[in-house]
Write an enzyme that holds these catalytic residues in place. Sequence first.
Site, PDB file in Angstrom:
ATOM      1  N   SER A 164      28.152  82.045  61.394  1.00 51.76           N
ATOM      2  CA  SER A 164      27.977  82.557  60.036  1.00 51.76           C
ATOM      3  C   SER A 164      26.580  82.327  59.477  1.00 51.76           C
ATOM      4  O   SER A 164      26.191  82.951  58.490  1.00 51.76           O
ATOM      5  CB  SER A 164      29.006  81.919  59.097  1.00 51.76           C
ATOM      6  OG  SER A 164      28.754  80.533  58.922  1.00 51.76           O
ATOM      7  N   LYS A 215      26.734  76.455  54.375  1.00 48.36           N
ATOM      8  CA  LYS A 215      26.215  77.729  53.890  1.00 48.36           C
ATOM      9  C   LYS A 215      24.928  77.465  53.113  1.00 48.36           C
ATOM     10  O   LYS A 215      24.521  76.328  52.905  1.00 48.36           O
ATOM     11  CB  LYS A 215      27.232  78.416  52.957  1.00 48.36           C
ATOM     12  CG  LYS A 215      28.621  78.616  53.532  1.00 48.36           C
ATOM     13  CD  LYS A 215      28.669  79.654  54.632  1.00 48.36           C
ATOM     14  CE  LYS A 215      30.098  79.808  55.179  1.00 48.36           C
ATOM     15  NZ  LYS A 215      30.150  80.726  56.336  1.00 48.36           N
TER      16      LYS A 215
END
Length: 249
Positions: free
Chosen positions: A44, A105
């Site tokens: 990701s 993230k």
Amino acid sequence: MSQSKEKEQEGGVYETIKVIAQALLLALVVRTFLFQPFFIPSGSMKDTLLIGDYLFVSKYSYGYSKYSFPFGLAPFDGRVWSSAPERGDIAVFKLPKDNSTDYIKRVIGLPGDEVQMINGILHINGNAVERKRIDDYIEKDAYGNIHKIPRYVETLPNGISYQTLDITTNGSLDNTPVYHVPADRYFMMGDNRDNSQDSRVLSEVGYVPFENFIGRAEIIFFSIEDDQPAWMFWKWPWTVRWDRLGDVL
């Protein structure tokens, strides 16, 4: 002589146990208050972080909450010695959905911000974030096929730049409603924009409370090809990504 030897052996065992206990205590202190290692299991954050990367996260960067401690065992709520995350930081946090799963993230939206994706372009507070096409990210699949993925440089309002990937034109998260980031919450996104379950998916990630932050990603200290076990050290000369070791994030 027999008793003397027994005492020496007992003393040796005691010293060994003492050294081990001290080493474990030191490791616990370092892991809790200074640096914690993390492994990247998904794509990701490509190509900033790859599957098989091992990195150190600084625990002191944002202060400490109960999630800074093993098993969440801390005698307080909220954060102490806190320092707010900055836009563009790569941060590890506990998933708000279960408060136990570790996610990593990039910090995109700060408390009070409005965030939206329009035709694949990130917008913050109504303004489009600068994005420039640079080249292709080359990826080989399990069958040896070569895939070229468009790569961009994105520059946030505070001047922080980083690379993003755009696998699919008009992907499912390329157009979103406006997200209003609540107070004491942060909006997190992966650099691999079409392959990241992040704050754009409110039912799964959503807005991340400041209390859930564990630390800031600092440096890659080890990296190995994603289909190779790290414990097979005899394969390291061919499977370790030597060029990634020491990369500062």
